[in-house]
Every structure is written in structure tokens, then in C-alpha cells.
Scaffold this motif. Structure first.
Motif, mmCIF file in Angstrom:
data_model
loop_
_atom_site.group_PDB
_atom_site.id
_atom_site.type_symbol
_atom_site.label_atom_id
_atom_site.label_comp_id
_atom_site.label_asym_id
_atom_site.label_seq_id
_atom_site.Cartn_x
_atom_site.Cartn_y
_atom_site.Cartn_z
ATOM 1 N N ASP A 48 -34.477 103.705 16.486
ATOM 2 C CA ASP A 48 -35.755 103.475 15.812
ATOM 3 C C ASP A 48 -36.756 104.582 16.124
ATOM 4 O OD1 ASP A 48 -34.823 101.187 14.582
ATOM 5 O OD2 ASP A 48 -35.593 99.849 16.149
ATOM 6 N N TYR A 49 -36.720 105.079 17.361
ATOM 7 C CA TYR A 49 -37.620 106.172 17.718
ATOM 8 C C TYR A 49 -37.244 107.443 16.951
ATOM 9 C CZ TYR A 49 -40.790 109.084 20.258
ATOM 10 O OH TYR A 49 -41.831 109.941 20.552
ATOM 11 N N ALA A 50 -35.957 107.669 16.773
ATOM 12 C CA ALA A 50 -35.501 108.830 15.999
ATOM 13 C C ALA A 50 -36.032 108.756 14.568
ATOM 14 C CB ALA A 50 -33.982 108.902 16.016
ATOM 15 N N ARG A 54 -38.499 111.458 12.814
ATOM 16 C CA ARG A 54 -37.720 112.258 11.874
ATOM 17 C C ARG A 54 -36.735 113.182 12.598
ATOM 18 N NH1 ARG A 54 -42.570 114.217 10.628
ATOM 19 N NH2 ARG A 54 -41.695 116.275 10.305
ATOM 20 N N THR A 55 -36.046 112.608 13.571
ATOM 21 C CA THR A 55 -34.987 113.314 14.282
ATOM 22 C C THR A 55 -33.755 112.413 14.275
ATOM 23 O OG1 THR A 55 -35.704 112.402 16.416
ATOM 24 C CG2 THR A 55 -36.600 114.559 15.810
ATOM 25 N N SER A 56 -32.713 112.816 14.958
ATOM 26 C CA SER A 56 -31.520 111.964 15.048
ATOM 27 C C SER A 56 -31.493 111.242 16.391
ATOM 28 C CB SER A 56 -30.254 112.812 14.893
ATOM 29 O OG SER A 56 -30.076 113.628 16.031
ATOM 30 N N ARG A 57 -30.736 110.152 16.443
ATOM 31 C CA ARG A 57 -30.585 109.425 17.704
ATOM 32 C C ARG A 57 -29.939 110.340 18.740
ATOM 33 N NH1 ARG A 57 -27.626 107.997 21.236
ATOM 34 N NH2 ARG A 57 -25.785 108.611 20.077
ATOM 35 N N LYS A 58 -28.997 111.177 18.294
ATOM 36 C CA LYS A 58 -28.331 112.124 19.197
ATOM 37 C C LYS A 58 -29.348 113.079 19.815
ATOM 38 C CE LYS A 58 -24.712 115.607 19.352
ATOM 39 N NZ LYS A 58 -24.899 116.986 19.046
ATOM 40 N N THR A 59 -30.288 113.561 19.017
ATOM 41 C CA THR A 59 -31.321 114.458 19.531
ATOM 42 C C THR A 59 -32.167 113.756 20.576
ATOM 43 O OG1 THR A 59 -31.393 115.758 17.500
ATOM 44 C CG2 THR A 59 -33.353 115.839 18.891
ATOM 45 N N VAL A 60 -32.610 112.538 20.270
ATOM 46 C CA VAL A 60 -33.414 111.779 21.237
ATOM 47 C C VAL A 60 -32.630 111.610 22.536
ATOM 48 C CG1 VAL A 60 -34.529 109.557 21.733
ATOM 49 C CG2 VAL A 60 -34.742 110.575 19.455
ATOM 50 N N SER A 61 -31.375 111.215 22.431
ATOM 51 C CA SER A 61 -30.536 111.010 23.616
ATOM 52 C C SER A 61 -30.375 112.295 24.414
ATOM 53 C CB SER A 61 -29.164 110.481 23.192
ATOM 54 O OG SER A 61 -28.320 110.359 24.315
ATOM 55 N N GLU A 62 -30.072 113.392 23.737
ATOM 56 C CA GLU A 62 -29.871 114.654 24.444
ATOM 57 C C GLU A 62 -31.144 115.134 25.126
ATOM 58 O OE1 GLU A 62 -27.982 117.446 21.795
ATOM 59 O OE2 GLU A 62 -26.018 116.495 22.081
ATOM 60 N N VAL A 63 -32.282 115.008 24.461
ATOM 61 C CA VAL A 63 -33.536 115.427 25.084
ATOM 62 C C VAL A 63 -33.841 114.530 26.286
ATOM 63 C CG1 VAL A 63 -36.035 115.670 24.767
ATOM 64 C CG2 VAL A 63 -34.462 116.513 23.009
ATOM 65 N N GLU A 64 -33.657 113.224 26.130
ATOM 66 C CA GLU A 64 -33.919 112.312 27.248
ATOM 67 C C GLU A 64 -33.005 112.574 28.441
ATOM 68 O OE1 GLU A 64 -35.802 108.419 25.002
ATOM 69 O OE2 GLU A 64 -33.830 108.232 25.926
#
Length: 103
Positions: A48-50, A54-64
Motif C-alpha cells: 500500500d505504501y508503494a 508510485r513505486t514498487s513493493r520491491k523498491t520499498v523493501s529494498e530501500v528499507e
């Protein structure tokens, strides 16, 4: 954990300031800060945050998880909901302390 809908405006601002200061002082990583913001301020899961940013869940996960090498545009999108953006921070601990005391 306090849910985002239980935070007053003042509590939300204080939490953002606390996490941002920890990040500036080097006490937490950029990824840890994003995860704290996402969970404690928005209460959203990564998917939902992605969508919100306007990013992907993968991006959120990798940044976190402090993985990958993302552009300032992506990092700015991820931190924008908290009023933060990429900027220059003094590398020297002494200069960083002095700079933070001034503000």
C-alpha cells in the motif's frame, strides 16, 4: 505500537522529528528510518505504501533493507509523505553536531 490514526498532529510531527534526527545523527540507516516512518506514521504495509508513493513493493523493501542504489528521485518519492527529501549532510561528526545545534 501506536497506529497512525491514533496520533495527533503534534505527536506525528514529534515522531517525524525524532526519527529524522536519529537519521541525521547516524543512529539509524535510511532504510530503518523509512520503515519506522511507514509503520508508525502511515500504518501501511509495503504494498500500500508503494502505491501511495508510485513505486514498487520491491523498491520499498529494498530501500528499507538498505539494498540497491536508488536515484534521488525515488528516495524523494519515498520520503515525501513525511516532508523530507534528499539533501547534503556534513560528513564530519563535529560539523554535523555544530550544524544541528544551530537550527
Amino acid at each position: 505500537m501506536i497506529k497512525s490514526n491514533q496520533l495527533s498532529g503534534e505527536e506525528r510531527e514529534a515522531l517525524i522529528e525524532r526519527i529524522a534526527l536519529q537519521l541525521l545523527q547516524g543512529d539509524i540507516s535510511q532504510g530503518q528510518a523509512l520503515q519506522e516512518f511507514r509503520k508508525k506514521i502511515t500504518g501501511l504495509n509495503q504494498s500500500d505504501y508503494a502505491k501511495l508513493t508510485r513505486t514498487s513493493r520491491k523498491t520499498v523493501s529494498e530501500v528499507e533493507n538498505d539494498l540497491g542504489n536508488y536515484s534521488s528521485d525515488i528516495i524523494n518519492r519515498l520520503f515525501k509523505p513525511f516532508g523530507l527529501k534528499v539533501g547534503l549532510v556534513p560528513a564530519s561528526a563535529r560539523l554535523k553536531r555544530r550544524t544541528l545545534k544551530v537550527s
